[in-house]
Design an enzyme around this catalytic site. Structure first.
Site: not given
Ligand code: G3H
Ligand code: ZN
Length: 283
Positions: A81, A179
């Protein structure tokens, strides 16, 4: 079974559903994700963030994923990621990852293209899919911090050009998600997402999906979102469960009894997301 991210993206695009990509940091998190995927008969993407790699070590991440995939009957892709460099991607290729993300979103457009192309040249011959990012997704994930001021939305014309020139298998777009924990309800730019989907066929990825209302997720998927990243909601479920045990049974010293409820809580989160994303019974 361990499969290429490409296979998962293409099936999802055809079937008009999205597959959850969940971050793993330890065995319990991994097991809860895989057990939910088995229960839902859903394909799944497991991924290690930069912090996850640092914490567990790439050998453990790759080893645990291999064992999980050997035992499981559903398709599983192992992804890095927000990969930070070409060198890190090469390391992941060597360790058997089946998907990689290279995050060149902080680079100027042409440099992001050049880096992504270079990654595809090493990943594609090994059957490994490549996800790239265009526009800057805001928020905090481990060491990666993008302030609200620096976050920029994806330009639809650039997205089309980027996908064509890099030959990437999936593109992470910035359309208003961030995020970490949201303060207030996130507002997704659906017009922009629609525009992007009209200009390019590349499978799209939604990051920062923890805390995004179910209704918004359901509205986004038909525009070609095939991968949805969830980390924060797993962390919250894990932490809440551990805190509950600590409060209710302060004398408990058995790690299995402390972490067991956390596993169950994460299992429920993953299972719910799979149903929401439409990936249940697609394995
Ligand atoms: O790359 C990981 C994700 O985008 C996770 O976002 O922590 O907001 O769920 P999240
Ligand atoms: Zn992300």
């Amino acid at each position: 079974m361990l499969v290429s991210g490409k296979e998962i993206f293409q099936e999802a695009k055809k079937g008009k559903y999205a597959v959850g990509a969940f971050n793993l940091n330890n065995m319990e998190i991994l097991q809860s994700i895989i057990e939910a995927a088995e229960a839902e008969k859903s394909p799944v993407i497991i991924q290690a963030s930069q912090g996850g790699l640092k914490y567990a070590g790439i050998e453990y991440v790759a080893g645990m994923a291999r064992i999980a995939a050997e035992k499981a009957s559903v398709p599983i892709a192992l992804n890095i990621d927000h990969g930070t460099s070409f060198e890190q991607i090469v390391q992941c290729v060597r360790h058997g990852f089946t998907a990689v993300m290279i995050d060149g979103s902080k680079l100027p457009f042409e440099e992001n293209i050049a880096l992504t192309k270079r990654v595809t040249e090493v990943a594609h011959p090994n059957g490994i899919s490549v996800e790239a990012e265009l526009g800057k997704i805001g928020g905090v994930e481990d060491d990666i911090v993008v302030s609200a001021r620096d976050a920029t939305f994806t330009d639809p014309d650039e997205a089309a050009e980027f996908a064509e020139r890099t030959n990437c298998d999936a593109l992470a777009v910035a359309i208003g998600t961030a995020h970490g924990v949201y303060h207030g309800e996130p507002k997704l730019d659906f017009e922009r997402l629609e525009e992007i989907s009209k200009k390019t066929d590349v499978p799209l990825v939604l990051h920062g999906a923890s805390g995004v209302p179910d209704e918004a997720i359901g509205r986004a998927i038909p525009y070609g979102i095939v991968k949805i990243n969830i980390d924060t909601e797993l962390r919250m479920a894990f932490a809440d469960a551990v805190k509950r045990v600590a409060t209710e049974k302060p004398d408990e010293i058995d790690p299995r009894k402390i972490l067991g409820p956390a596993k169950e809580a994460m299992f429920e989160v993953v299972r719910k997301k799979m149903r929401l994303f439409g990936s249940s019974n697609k394995a």
